[in-house]
Design a protein around this motif. Sequence first.
Motif, PDB file in Angstrom:
ATOM      1  N   HIS A 144     -10.670   1.878  -1.978  1.00 37.97           N
ATOM      2  CA  HIS A 144     -10.814   3.207  -1.357  1.00 37.97           C
ATOM      3  C   HIS A 144      -9.591   4.061  -1.703  1.00 37.97           C
ATOM      4  O   HIS A 144      -8.766   4.340  -0.827  1.00 37.97           O
ATOM      5  N   PRO A 145      -9.477   4.519  -2.956  1.00 39.50           N
ATOM      6  CA  PRO A 145      -8.288   5.285  -3.347  1.00 39.50           C
ATOM      7  C   PRO A 145      -8.227   6.674  -2.705  1.00 39.50           C
ATOM      8  O   PRO A 145      -7.170   7.273  -2.616  1.00 39.50           O
ATOM      9  N   GLU A 146      -9.373   7.175  -2.232  1.00 36.58           N
ATOM     10  CA  GLU A 146      -9.401   8.459  -1.524  1.00 36.58           C
ATOM     11  C   GLU A 146     -10.216   8.294  -0.250  1.00 36.58           C
ATOM     12  O   GLU A 146     -11.327   7.769  -0.270  1.00 36.58           O
ATOM     13  N   VAL A 147      -9.631   8.732   0.858  1.00 31.89           N
ATOM     14  CA  VAL A 147     -10.298   8.694   2.155  1.00 31.89           C
ATOM     15  C   VAL A 147     -10.227  10.097   2.740  1.00 31.89           C
ATOM     16  O   VAL A 147      -9.191  10.757   2.656  1.00 31.89           O
ATOM     17  N   THR A 148     -11.325  10.542   3.325  1.00 28.84           N
ATOM     18  CA  THR A 148     -11.340  11.844   3.986  1.00 28.84           C
ATOM     19  C   THR A 148     -11.399  11.635   5.493  1.00 28.84           C
ATOM     20  O   THR A 148     -12.297  10.939   5.996  1.00 28.84           O
ATOM     21  N   LEU A 149     -10.431  12.209   6.199  1.00 29.00           N
ATOM     22  CA  LEU A 149     -10.393  12.177   7.659  1.00 29.00           C
ATOM     23  C   LEU A 149     -10.978  13.493   8.162  1.00 29.00           C
ATOM     24  O   LEU A 149     -10.657  14.558   7.628  1.00 29.00           O
TER      25      LEU A 149
ATOM     26  N   LEU B 297       0.854  -1.182   0.000  1.00 29.71           N
ATOM     27  CA  LEU B 297       0.000   0.000   0.000  1.00 29.71           C
ATOM     28  C   LEU B 297       0.890   1.232   0.000  1.00 29.71           C
ATOM     29  O   LEU B 297       1.730   1.388   0.887  1.00 29.71           O
ATOM     30  N   LYS B 298       0.724   2.089  -0.994  1.00 30.36           N
ATOM     31  CA  LYS B 298       1.485   3.329  -1.064  1.00 30.36           C
ATOM     32  C   LYS B 298       0.520   4.475  -0.815  1.00 30.36           C
ATOM     33  O   LYS B 298      -0.545   4.540  -1.432  1.00 30.36           O
ATOM     34  N   ILE B 299       0.901   5.364   0.098  1.00 29.96           N
ATOM     35  CA  ILE B 299       0.050   6.487   0.472  1.00 29.96           C
ATOM     36  C   ILE B 299       0.747   7.781   0.080  1.00 29.96           C
ATOM     37  O   ILE B 299       1.906   8.009   0.430  1.00 29.96           O
ATOM     38  N   ASP B 300       0.012   8.641  -0.654  1.00 30.27           N
ATOM     39  CA  ASP B 300       0.538   9.958  -1.022  1.00 30.27           C
ATOM     40  C   ASP B 300       0.553  10.850   0.220  1.00 30.27           C
ATOM     41  O   ASP B 300      -0.163  10.580   1.192  1.00 30.27           O
ATOM     42  N   PRO B 301       1.338  11.933   0.182  1.00 27.98           N
ATOM     43  CA  PRO B 301       1.302  12.866   1.314  1.00 27.98           C
ATOM     44  C   PRO B 301      -0.130  13.358   1.548  1.00 27.98           C
ATOM     45  O   PRO B 301      -0.831  13.708   0.590  1.00 27.98           O
ATOM     46  N   PRO B 302      -0.595  13.367   2.796  1.00 29.18           N
ATOM     47  CA  PRO B 302      -1.951  13.825   3.100  1.00 29.18           C
ATOM     48  C   PRO B 302      -2.158  15.280   2.678  1.00 29.18           C
ATOM     49  O   PRO B 302      -1.229  16.085   2.719  1.00 29.18           O
ATOM     50  N   VAL B 303      -3.391  15.605   2.287  1.00 34.34           N
ATOM     51  CA  VAL B 303      -3.735  16.947   1.818  1.00 34.34           C
ATOM     52  C   VAL B 303      -4.754  17.568   2.782  1.00 34.34           C
ATOM     53  O   VAL B 303      -5.941  17.225   2.742  1.00 34.34           O
ATOM     54  N   PRO B 304      -4.313  18.484   3.664  1.00 36.60           N
ATOM     55  CA  PRO B 304      -5.241  19.141   4.587  1.00 36.60           C
ATOM     56  C   PRO B 304      -6.155  20.126   3.843  1.00 36.60           C
ATOM     57  O   PRO B 304      -5.795  20.645   2.789  1.00 36.60           O
TER      58      PRO B 304
ATOM     59  N   VAL C 254     -15.488  24.032  15.009  1.00 39.68           N
ATOM     60  CA  VAL C 254     -14.378  23.922  14.056  1.00 39.68           C
ATOM     61  C   VAL C 254     -14.393  22.512  13.479  1.00 39.68           C
ATOM     62  O   VAL C 254     -14.524  21.540  14.225  1.00 39.68           O
ATOM     63  N   GLN C 255     -14.273  22.427  12.161  1.00 42.61           N
ATOM     64  CA  GLN C 255     -14.172  21.126  11.514  1.00 42.61           C
ATOM     65  C   GLN C 255     -13.091  21.214  10.443  1.00 42.61           C
ATOM     66  O   GLN C 255     -13.106  22.117   9.612  1.00 42.61           O
ATOM     67  N   LYS C 256     -12.144  20.291  10.481  1.00 41.30           N
ATOM     68  CA  LYS C 256     -11.034  20.235   9.523  1.00 41.30           C
ATOM     69  C   LYS C 256     -11.043  18.880   8.841  1.00 41.30           C
ATOM     70  O   LYS C 256     -11.464  17.874   9.428  1.00 41.30           O
ATOM     71  N   HIS C 257     -10.556  18.868   7.595  1.00 40.46           N
ATOM     72  CA  HIS C 257     -10.536  17.635   6.809  1.00 40.46           C
ATOM     73  C   HIS C 257      -9.129  17.391   6.273  1.00 40.46           C
ATOM     74  O   HIS C 257      -8.408  18.328   5.954  1.00 40.46           O
ATOM     75  N   ILE C 258      -8.785  16.117   6.156  1.00 41.10           N
ATOM     76  CA  ILE C 258      -7.518  15.702   5.557  1.00 41.10           C
ATOM     77  C   ILE C 258      -7.851  14.644   4.499  1.00 41.10           C
ATOM     78  O   ILE C 258      -8.455  13.613   4.822  1.00 41.10           O
ATOM     79  N   SER C 259      -7.485  14.919   3.264  1.00 41.59           N
ATOM     80  CA  SER C 259      -7.691  13.945   2.187  1.00 41.59           C
ATOM     81  C   SER C 259      -6.458  13.072   2.070  1.00 41.59           C
ATOM     82  O   SER C 259      -5.329  13.575   2.067  1.00 41.59           O
ATOM     83  N   VAL C 260      -6.692  11.761   1.971  1.00 47.21           N
ATOM     84  CA  VAL C 260      -5.596  10.795   1.870  1.00 47.21           C
ATOM     85  C   VAL C 260      -5.821   9.967   0.600  1.00 47.21           C
ATOM     86  O   VAL C 260      -6.871   9.329   0.451  1.00 47.21           O
ATOM     87  N   TYR C 261      -4.839  10.000  -0.294  1.00 48.87           N
ATOM     88  CA  TYR C 261      -4.900   9.247  -1.546  1.00 48.87           C
ATOM     89  C   TYR C 261      -3.895   8.097  -1.465  1.00 48.87           C
ATOM     90  O   TYR C 261      -2.784   8.280  -0.978  1.00 48.87           O
ATOM     91  N   SER C 262      -4.327   6.915  -1.966  1.00 46.76           N
ATOM     92  CA  SER C 262      -3.454   5.749  -1.865  1.00 46.76           C
ATOM     93  C   SER C 262      -3.672   4.826  -3.065  1.00 46.76           C
ATOM     94  O   SER C 262      -4.540   5.063  -3.912  1.00 46.76           O
ATOM     95  N   THR C 263      -2.925   3.737  -3.065  1.00 49.84           N
ATOM     96  CA  THR C 263      -3.055   2.724  -4.116  1.00 49.84           C
ATOM     97  C   THR C 263      -4.127   1.679  -3.775  1.00 49.84           C
ATOM     98  O   THR C 263      -4.264   0.698  -4.501  1.00 49.84           O
TER      99      THR C 263
END
Length: 172
Positions: A85-90, A29-36, A72-81
């Motif tokens: 689920h190639p995109e997950v939002t935290l 599993l390769k994960i790209d840098p998270p995108v806040p 306050v609500q913040k999101h982090i997008s995580v893209y992976s191989t």
Amino acid sequence: TNFFDFGTLIAPGSVSGAFKFKNAGNAVLKIDPPVPSCGCTDAKVMPTNTLAPGESGEITYTINLDHAMGQVQKHISVYSTDLKHPEVTLTIQMDYTPLYELSPNLLRLHLPADKAETQATFTIARNDGKPLGIDRLTTSQKWISAAWDSSYNAEADSAKVNVTFHRPTKPT
């Protein structure tokens, strides 16, 4: 889970945490840098962005709350191989009250041409009811000075601060 709620929070200017995960698949599993979702959030994959089957990792985050208040609500997008689920939002949320509050939030001073200095006062209050806990006051410029008001009590949860703006002198 992809959601964390800090609940009601009175805190200094930042919060940190981590979302833990495990590679439950049978491929690397390769994960790209998270995108806040904003520049106030820093997120990283730890310990590495490539996980073999069965390995665990985490997305760590720090949220700077200097300009936040209330819900306050913040999101982090995580893209992976991950093919399913190639995109997950935290999502991280909280009802945030800064530990310290200034009143007024902004001082606007007018220095008449014939005067060498002008003064203003603001109040700093600690929102959790504990003593202020501030040892010293410093200013950002040498031509600005700040001092506790004479009524200052070290055990109080609020205090007045007197600010003096001195006309800067030109270097000789």
